[in-house]
Design a protein around this motif. Sequence first.
Motif, short mmCIF file in Angstrom:
data_model
loop_
_atom_site.label_atom_id
_atom_site.label_comp_id
_atom_site.label_asym_id
_atom_site.label_seq_id
_atom_site.Cartn_x
_atom_site.Cartn_y
_atom_site.Cartn_z
N ALA A 69 0.83 -1.20 0.00
CA ALA A 69 0.00 0.00 0.00
C ALA A 69 0.86 1.26 0.00
O ALA A 69 0.55 2.24 -0.69
CB ALA A 69 -0.92 -0.01 1.22
N VAL A 70 1.94 1.24 0.77
CA VAL A 70 2.85 2.39 0.82
C VAL A 70 3.46 2.66 -0.56
O VAL A 70 3.49 3.80 -1.05
CB VAL A 70 3.96 2.15 1.86
N MET A 71 3.94 1.60 -1.22
CA MET A 71 4.55 1.78 -2.53
C MET A 71 3.52 2.24 -3.56
O MET A 71 3.79 3.10 -4.40
CB MET A 71 5.22 0.49 -2.98
N TRP A 72 2.33 1.66 -3.52
CA TRP A 72 1.28 2.04 -4.47
C TRP A 72 0.88 3.51 -4.30
O TRP A 72 0.64 4.22 -5.29
CB TRP A 72 0.08 1.13 -4.29
N ARG A 73 0.82 3.95 -3.05
CA ARG A 73 0.31 5.31 -2.78
C ARG A 73 1.37 6.39 -2.90
O ARG A 73 1.10 7.48 -3.41
CB ARG A 73 -0.31 5.33 -1.36
#
Length: 437
Positions: free
Chosen positions: A196-200
């Motif tokens: 989620a961190v990388m996607w966001r």
Amino acid sequence: MSTAGAKKTGGDEGTALTLRSLHPNIRLRLGVGFVQRLLSVMLMPLLVIHLAGLYGAVVAGALTVCVAAAGIAANFLGGHLADVHGRRPVMVAGELGATLTFALLALANSPWWSSGPATFGLFLLNTCCAQLATPAADAMMVDVSTPENRPLVYTINYWSINLAFTAGALVGGFLYDGHFLQLLTGAAVLCLLTTAVMWRWISETAPPGTGAPGTSGPAAMVRGYLAVARDRVFLQQLAAAALIAAVEMQIGYYIAVRLADEFPRQTLLTLGSFGLDVDGTAILGVLRAVNAALVVALILAAKTLLGRVGERTRLYGGITVFIVGYMIWAVSNSGPVLIAAAVLLTVGEIASVPVRQALLADLIDPEARTKYMAAYALNARVGLLVAALCVTLGAFVPAVGMSLLYATAGVAALLLYRSILGVRTAREAETNLVKAA
């Protein structure tokens, strides 16, 4: 202890800069990388031990060879895909794959479903997902750093890696017995968060021209690596590094399985009425934690302590001491002796690694440095493959025989480095002669 050379880099330059001054991608990558290494150190040896418990050492060794080989292939494929499609999509896809495979691994080792074949298949897929994203993550660190702040970036990365090694080894070693399902479930949750961190928040950093005609396709990739493969001196360095890596990674393979099977439960430390009892799995975590913690504690003082020691002495003596430490690990079942060997091999590691890195930098072609460094990373993959084979070999060869095998690898590496040092000396003499003329 390393899984592919990154653990051993660092320095104290660039301390005038701050973490806040770095590109946001770097700060996020350092945090995500810490979680990824924590999970790798914590769970990969435990999965090998788990497979050995399910199928025996011989079959587990063969299965682990398959996992290692698949990881090598995925690493090269990931490098190609990152050049064609960019860094971010490959990183997100790899982390999402790791999330799904950890979740399914937990399910395959739960009270509702227990499957050895599924455990192996998911272990293989998890390794492939992780290795697929590694080249993209490494390239991104270079894309958004500068010559001025790279010393700070890699110093922080160095401390992060060793902290992950220390924490992961201790948690995995002490919680494996009776908490394997919880460890796998926790890994899935952490991977979901990092995905989620990388996607966001992580942005694309690939340079312009990525995926341009003529640079995509397997033929272009093969041509570049073929040129590197024709450099005989580089191949000697790669072989020497692979021999040392093969010994270094025994702690996660043959030595891990041997300690789990042979190490008798014993009291490692007594403080008043409190006694720290360890079994083979727990002592494995202690040894890995001691190694990582000592590297953190001693690396900054190494330049002062070893500054007056000659380069050849550091290289030859360091490799020798390092190999002797692993030879002791291969045969001893005494907790204090194993810990003393951990201290010994860590000193050798700290002494020799900077010299080996300097040799590599001195002798590779500056105009093709990226290709050389990418190919040099193969030494860790070859080391993993050999270490996996040793799990099977160890089922037929006694511990003393495995210890002597480590000695043979160490002697071969020393002979290769002796030849490499001779080449560098000859090149330096030739350069000085040209300058004098």
